[in-house]
Design a protein around this motif. Structure first.
Motif, PDB file in Angstrom:
ATOM      1  N   UNK A  97       0.847  -1.184   0.000  1.00  0.00           N
ATOM      2  CA  UNK A  97       0.000   0.000   0.000  1.00  0.00           C
ATOM      3  C   UNK A  97       0.889   1.242   0.000  1.00  0.00           C
ATOM      4  N   UNK A  98       0.398   2.289  -0.574  1.00  0.00           N
ATOM      5  CA  UNK A  98       1.130   3.561  -0.620  1.00  0.00           C
ATOM      6  C   UNK A  98       2.536   3.372  -1.202  1.00  0.00           C
ATOM      7  N   UNK A  99       2.594   2.635  -2.296  1.00  0.00           N
ATOM      8  CA  UNK A  99       3.875   2.452  -2.982  1.00  0.00           C
ATOM      9  C   UNK A  99       4.212   3.670  -3.826  1.00  0.00           C
ATOM     10  N   UNK A 100       5.262   3.533  -4.621  1.00  0.00           N
ATOM     11  CA  UNK A 100       5.754   4.672  -5.404  1.00  0.00           C
ATOM     12  C   UNK A 100       4.686   5.206  -6.350  1.00  0.00           C
ATOM     13  N   UNK A 103       2.429   7.725  -4.825  1.00  0.00           N
ATOM     14  CA  UNK A 103       3.022   9.061  -4.737  1.00  0.00           C
ATOM     15  C   UNK A 103       2.828   9.820  -6.054  1.00  0.00           C
ATOM     16  N   UNK A 106      -0.679  11.067  -6.237  1.00  0.00           N
ATOM     17  CA  UNK A 106      -0.884  12.274  -5.436  1.00  0.00           C
ATOM     18  C   UNK A 106      -0.294  13.500  -6.146  1.00  0.00           C
ATOM     19  N   UNK A 107       0.856  13.295  -6.749  1.00  0.00           N
ATOM     20  CA  UNK A 107       1.455  14.406  -7.493  1.00  0.00           C
ATOM     21  C   UNK A 107       0.522  14.863  -8.617  1.00  0.00           C
ATOM     22  N   UNK A 109      -2.734  14.669  -8.612  1.00  0.00           N
ATOM     23  CA  UNK A 109      -3.782  15.473  -7.968  1.00  0.00           C
ATOM     24  C   UNK A 109      -3.289  16.912  -7.763  1.00  0.00           C
ATOM     25  N   UNK A 110      -2.109  17.003  -7.224  1.00  0.00           N
ATOM     26  CA  UNK A 110      -1.593  18.322  -6.838  1.00  0.00           C
ATOM     27  C   UNK A 110      -1.326  19.194  -8.053  1.00  0.00           C
ATOM     28  N   UNK A 122      -4.778   7.348   1.741  1.00  0.00           N
ATOM     29  CA  UNK A 122      -3.951   6.768   0.674  1.00  0.00           C
ATOM     30  C   UNK A 122      -4.418   7.338  -0.659  1.00  0.00           C
TER      31      UNK A 122
END
Lengths: 188, 751
Positions: A97-100, A103, A106-107, A109-110, A122
């Motif tokens: 879970x929450x692997x690379x 990330x 999420x980037x 999204x941002x 997550x």
């Protein structure tokens, strides 16, 4: 009875995210099922509709069956959790879970003006990704939506969906996942 | 709708008018997980942080920093400010990242609507879970008395709940760290020196080291290994007593290939030799020890020849060891060991360790047994003490038990209701399936309970037997332990460095994981003890503990997680041989009247253990360098390094049995119990013919541990013959014997 004529895909995404919440009486009731079944009717998925076979009044046992299936599919189970609804579990370097790849999600999204509401959440959970798609659709960012679907969502969702279709004990989760598949597929 | 329906077509033409509610209304109240937020400039390193904390992949508590990028832990490293482990952490420490994000981890409170052992899990709310736990624990206490609860805690987070349950009226607490590990060591030294020794021997400055069964290098505790290696680098002589050519034995000047179970006889002979030949530290014994004459008399029969026969060793080798220790005294490290629950005669062995240390004068000197203290006082926060009626004590004859109650007595009360019934059980961070010998009896005992509550991080084997299973935050997601230690001392100097380092969360807990203070307080409120809650939250507890040192969480965060200050070196002034100890006599008790009065041997005494039956070998077990028992088995990185536990078999014996390295075998013990799984054979000249060895913690039975399940053999499953140390009530776990099964054929082990 509603008089809605055109259906907003943003709302459909949100509805599907909602449908993947842990089933509880507070929301999984007659109204929700009525809408869910209407979707199935309109889609012409008669077999899925028939398989649901929920009584008019849901009993505690009906809800519990869904809860047990949700727990074994998506949370913890013996023999083991079957289909964690998180992208990085299925992608390269995965099994975690929450692997690379989470990330990177999420980037994404941002870069488009969004982020997680809670820092401990997550990014690449199924519900978060569907909610993000709903926002993009509302903003008219269809190209971004397409990019996200192609590069972040579909690569793992298809693997997830295959497992759920194979392993779910309840027709409901097979139908929800099939519906998500349908609504996140590119238009021809 | 047509079969060739597309999304676009659906959205254009479908109608949801038949539904009883509009689409928008169904999702109206939902809280989105993704929200609009301002866009951080790329490349700004926004959100990249170094978060200090304290490791708990094992229990040595190395100081670490977590590299956290955008809320995601990407790497763990040693805290560069550490004066203890420094920048180094072990393989397990590095692999904590995998624990944090393990998809098999417990995430939400679960209720078992199946049966114990074959659970069917249903996620429930914390409210429902806590209500049910409180109701059913209270029901057991109401119907059968407050002592009808058994508690199996382990790890830093279990202390607060353990104290809570003790306050409610039960003393029936069994910590694996005491009753299946180091409790006997602690009590053996308490009975001799008046204090528990930890592993505090000053190996870095020793001229000689004696390791009895201790396999440093396979048992990795970073600063401890560093101290050991520094001693070796400085030229210390190393004696390793072990039936197996361990990692430590491979570095030894003398490898003593002893017969298992006879170490006490070995040490008695050495002590007798030193005494008879006036090679002991007379000044130290006169100044600091009590009962020397009775001690001398009590071990007078222990000649080298006597021990050589018992231990299956050469007289010359025992003498060589004794001479080497005498030549380097007092600067010798007689290592107290850590896991010492071996044969059911272990208290006497630990007394022998302590007495040998004493007559060599190896206390408070470079290389010797030391009592390091940072001098930093921390506050204490806890529940009020409970009232326990002596009538319900399960101490039995084990007058020198460590804290808690002997596990076997608790298990008997669970199984047989004698001397009174124990009807509910709480396991908090402990996996009794793999910690307690007699696995089938443990399972039967669990099945007899009215209620079983389990709190854990991973779905270990014990979780299969829970009625309610609660998810706890891992060490990377919570506060708790404050490491308080000493480092940096050197012979010839009075100074050292005291330090403290609190565990602090590296990331926030995901899902609905909660910490021990929150869970316990919520239970306490529901069980009617809300007015006794000592602290409202973990951060508050930490601040109260740090306050006497003039510190707080905020200050610790600001100073990078570690506070240091000048402290005293753990040595007595040179030449001082007279010391005071917290024993009845105020001296080191070579002869113990307290033990004598209680009906136990007053001087270290060898108690023979059962001989190996024909066709079998004694099963001994130890640590894997990349695992901490069963706790780390599901970790992908660690599993990749050592996925199973090879069975060490003497090469000659193996060849006679037709085995070769790489063959796969099951084990069958003296009671006909077969291992559920198989493992790989490793033939080696480096083990006695009467002994086989495997690392502990493998062979997980819970399939919910998707990486660990059925990997290697569970040694605990083969320990069905239960032996209890008479003084302490702790288990002895090396009195079981196995033969092998290959391709369905039973293979006896040649004698």
């Amino acid at each position: 009875m509603t008089t809605t004529s055109a259906i907003s895909l943003a709302e459909v995404y949100r509805f599907l995210a909602h449908a993947m919440q842990y089933p509880e009486r507070s929301w999984f009731g007659e109204d929700f099922l009525s809408l869910f079944c209407t979707f199935l009717d309109e889609l012409g998925w008669d077999a899925d509709r028939a398989a649901l076979a929920f009584p008019k009044q849901l009993s505690s046992k009906d809800i519990e069956l869904l809860q047990v299936d949700y727990t074994r599919l998506f949370i913890n189970s013996v023999p083991h959790v079957l289909a964690p609804p998180y992208g990085s579990f299925y992608l390269a370097g995965g099994g975690i879970l929450y692997g690379a790849s989470a990330e990177k999600t999420r980037n994404f999204y941002r870069e488009h003006g969004f982020d997680l509401a809670l820092a401990s959440d997550i990014p690449d959970s199924l519900t978060n990704e569907l909610q993000f798609l709903s926002f993009l659709r509302e903003l008219g960012e269809e190209n971004v939506e397409l990019e996200f679907t192609r590069t972040h969502f579909r690569p793992w969702f298809c693997k997830f969906s295959t497992i759920v279709q194979r392993e779910a004990n309840t027709p409901y989760y097979k139908a929800v996942v099939k519906m998500i598949d349908f609504f996140t597929m590119e238009d021809e | 709708m047509a079969l060739t329906l597309t999304r676009r077509k659906f959205l254009q033409t479908a109608s949801l008018a038949a539904a009883s509610i509009p689409l928008s209304k169904v999702t109206a109240g939902a809280q989105p997980g993704v929200v609009k937020k301002s866009y951080p400039a790329p490349g700004s390193f926004t959100g990249t942080e170094s978060k200090p904390s304290v490791c708990e992949m094992c229990f040595w508590r190395c100081q670490i920093v977590g590299k956290v990028r955008d809320g995601r832990l990407v790497k763990l490293e040693g805290n560069p400010k550490s004066v203890d482990n420094g920048k180094s952490i072990c393989a397990r420490g590095n692999a904590g990242v995998q624990l944090l994000y393990d998809p098999d981890r417990l995430k939400y409170p679960l209720k078992n609507i199946g049966e114990r052992g074959k659970p069917v899990w249903k996620r429930i709310s914390w409210e429902e879970a806590l209500d049910e736990c409180a109701t059913r624990l209270k029901a057991a206490q109401k119907n059968h008395g407050p002592h009808s609860l058994a508690i199996f805690p382990h790890g830093a987070s279990a202390k607060y709940p353990m104290q809570f349950f003790e306050m409610t009226g039960t003393e029936n607490v069994s910590e694996a760290s005491f009753f299946q590990c180091r409790g006997i060591r602690d009590m053996g030294y308490v009975s001799t020196f008046g204090f528990a020794p930890g592993e505090n021997v000053d190996m870095a400055h020793a001229k000689a080291m004696l390791l009895i069964g201790t396999h440093i290098g396979e048992n990795i505790h970073v600063s401890h290994v560093k101290s050991y290696l520094k001693g070796l680098a400085n030229g210390a002589k190393l004696i390793v007593v072990d039936p197996r050519f361990s990692a430590a034995a491979s570095k030894a000047d003398i490898w003593v290939k002893i017969k298992p179970g006879t170490d006490t006889a070995f040490m008695m002979a050495i002590m007798n030799y030193l005494v008879v030949n006036n090679k002991y530290d007379k000044a130290f014994v006169e100044g600091s020890c009590e009962g020397f004459d009775a001690f001398r008399e009590g071990i007078a029969h222990a000649t080298l020849e006597w021990a050589a026969k018992i231990c299956d060793l050469a007289v010359a080798q025992i003498k060589e060891v004794a001479e080497l220790l005498a030549a380097n005294a007092p600067n010798v490290s007689i290592h107290p060991g850590r896991h010492v629950s071996w044969h059911g005669n272990d208290f006497q062995r630990m007394r022998a360790h302590a007495c040998l240390t004493a007559i060599l004068g190896a206390y408070a000197v470079p290389g010797g047994l030391i009592k390091p203290s940072s001098g930093i006082k921390l506050g204490k926060v806890g529940w009020p003490k409970g009232e326990h009626d002596e009538e319900f004590s399960l101490t039995g004859s084990h007058k020198f038990k460590p804290p808690g109650m002997p596990t076997e007595n608790i298990k008997k009360a669970m199984l047989e209701g004698k001397p009174y019934p124990i009807k509910a059980c709480v396991c908090w961070g402990q996996n009794p399936i793999q910690t307690i010998p007699g696995q089938q009896a443990t399972i039967q005992a669990l099945k007899k309970m009215d209620f079983v509550m389990v709190v854990d991080v991973m779905p270990t084997d014990i979780t299969m037997y829970a009625d309610i299973l609660l998810p706890e935050g891992s060490y990377l997601e919570r506060y708790d332990y404050i490491k308080n230690g000493l480092a940096g001392w050197q012979p010839g100097s009075d100074t050292a460095v005291g330090y403290i380092a609190p565990r602090m969360p590296v990331v926030e807990p995901m899902f609905e994981r909660r910490d021990q203070v929150w869970i316990t307080n919520q239970l306490a409120i529901r069980m009617g003890y809300g007015d006794k809650i000592p602290v409202q939250s973990l951060p508050e507890m930490m601040d109260q503990m740090l306050a006497p040192a003039g510190l707080s969480i905020a200050k610790m965060q600001a100073m990078g997680g570690i506070h240091t200050q000048p402290a005293k070196a753990p040595y007595a002034p040179a030449g001082i041989k007279e010391h005071a100890f917290k024993t009845d006599s105020g001296k080191i008790e070579l002869y113990s009247e307290v033990l004598s009065d209680a009906g136990f041997p007053a001087v270290p005494t060898f108690l023979p253990v059962e001989e190996v039956p024909e066709g079998f070998a004694r099963l001994v077990y130890g640590r894997s360098p990349v695992h901490t028992f069963n706790r780390s088995q599901n970790n992908r990185w660690l599993h990749h390094e050592i996925p199973e536990n090879p069975l060490w078999i003497n090469e000659e014996c193996g060849k006679k049995m037709g085995l070769k390295t790489g063959d796969r075998v099951h084990c069958e013990n003296q009671d006909g119990i077969r291992s559920r799984t198989d493992t790989v054979v490793m033939l080696t000249p480096g083990i006695r013919r009467d002994t086989v060895y495997m690392a502990h913690g493998y062979g997980t039975m819970n399939t919910a541990m998707t990486v660990a399940k059925d990997q290697g053999v569970d040694d605990t499953s083969l320990i069905s013959k239960v032996v209890v140390d008479p003084e302490t009530g702790a288990h002895g776990m090396r009195n079981n014997f196995v033969r092998l099964i290959k391709n369905g054929k039973t293979l006896n082990i040649p004698s």
